[in-house]
Design an enzyme around this catalytic site. Structure first.
Site, PDB file in Angstrom:
ATOM      1  N   PRO A   2       0.467  -0.898  -0.024  1.00 16.61           N
ATOM      2  CA  PRO A   2       0.258  -0.534   0.016  1.00 16.61           C
ATOM      3  C   PRO A   2       0.808   1.151   0.381  1.00 16.61           C
ATOM      4  O   PRO A   2       1.760   1.049   0.747  1.00 16.61           O
ATOM      5  CB  PRO A   2      -0.887   0.279   1.263  1.00 16.61           C
ATOM      6  CG  PRO A   2      -1.192  -1.605   1.551  1.00 16.61           C
ATOM      7  CD  PRO A   2       0.505  -2.004   1.342  1.00 16.61           C
ATOM      8  N   GLU A   3       0.529   2.003  -0.859  1.00 19.42           N
ATOM      9  CA  GLU A   3       1.208   3.395  -0.387  1.00 19.42           C
ATOM     10  C   GLU A   3       0.303   4.309  -0.763  1.00 19.42           C
ATOM     11  O   GLU A   3      -0.496   4.117   0.515  1.00 19.42           O
ATOM     12  CB  GLU A   3       1.391   4.118  -1.986  1.00 19.42           C
ATOM     13  CG  GLU A   3       2.190   2.540  -2.626  1.00 19.42           C
ATOM     14  CD  GLU A   3       2.822   2.883  -4.687  1.00 19.42           C
ATOM     15  OE1 GLU A   3       2.657   3.855  -4.994  1.00 19.42           O
ATOM     16  OE2 GLU A   3       2.738   2.014  -5.416  1.00 19.42           O
TER      17      GLU A   3
END
Length: 267
Positions: A2-3
């Protein structure tokens, strides 16, 4: 992994569901990359009221009324599941920690690959960040990150520009997906030495990063394989990706440098 848009989406969902509630008990259920023992987690969280859920880079800070809290990192495959009662698993698997709320709901942190982190964060952080988070680079959606900053940061740096914007000490939250998309939109090859970019190129890239991140946040992030939001839904930005799916298709067969061309001619 996840960014920034995915973590921000999770933050918003957690904030909407948890702020103002209190924790009745907590337990650790499995070893994480950096975790906390069950007794220690329970002692720290029991009878604490959640007043905020904040994001710094790819980290979440669950802030308690006393000013301290928990630092949480989703790792590569971490996600949260919120159930109405302890008997409802909501399909949660690979549970690594759980918090029982005083209203009867149960928050579970699940992580199949165990790269996530749950860290106790003693202190008072109403108006400042813990030292470990404050030391990271600027937020890409803040006023600190702009063309002038990126140009200055790239001087004397021979590393590829993609590596520079993915370095969390330089700018936070930009991982492989959004670095690829931003570089494509800016018309800059990812392997270009950072020091070779001129001010105009840095301006294009800084604007592209900010635009891509804002669009992804509005869409609830990107789901390639594992990411899911608190209610189990997937991020909607995947359908808007212009170049990352191409990279995934050809990466097993071609070296990265051989398909720079797909980044240099945006439609």
């Amino acid at each position: 992994m996840p960014e920034l848009p995915e973590v921000e989406t999770v933050r918003r969902h957690l904030a909407g569901a948890l702020i103002g509630t209190s924790i009745a008990s907590a337990e650790s259920c499995g070893k994480l990359r950096r975790g906390t023992g069950s007794d220690e987690l329970d002692a720290f969280c029991r009878q604490r009221r959640i007043i905020a859920v904040r994001r710094r880079a790819k980290y979440l800070l669950m802030l308690f009324a006393e000013g301290d809290g928990l630092i949480i990192h989703l790792g590569m495959t971490g996600y949260f599941v919120l159930a109405a009662n302890p008997d409802d698993s909501c399909g949660a698997k690979h549970v690594r920690a759980r918090w029982v709320l005083t209203d009867g709901r149960v928050l579970r942190f699940c992580d199949p690959r165990r790269f996530g982190q749950i860290r106790l964060c003693p202190g008072r952080y109403f108006r400042r960040w813990p030292a470990a988070l404050a030391a990271l680079g600027p937020e890409p959606l803040s006023s600190q990150f702009n063309a002038a900053w990126l140009f200055a940061a790239s001087r004397g740096r021979r590393c590829p520009i993609k590596a520079l914007i993915m370095d969390q000490q330089q700018v936070v939250g930009v991982g492989n997906i959004y670095a690829s998309e931003a570089l494509f939109r800016a018309g800059i090859a990812p392997q270009s030495p950072a020091q070779n970019l001129d001010e105009e190129q840095c301006g294009r890239l800084a604007r592209a990063i900010r635009k891509v991140l804002r669009e992804a946040i509005a869409a609830g992030g990107t789901t390639i394989s594992d990411f899911r939001t608190l209610d189990g839904s997937e991020g909607g930005f995947a359908v808007k990706l212009r170049v990352y799916p191409i990279f995934l298709t050809f990466a097993p067969f071609l070296r990265l440098g051989r398909h720079n061309k797909i980044f240099t001619s945006p439609p």
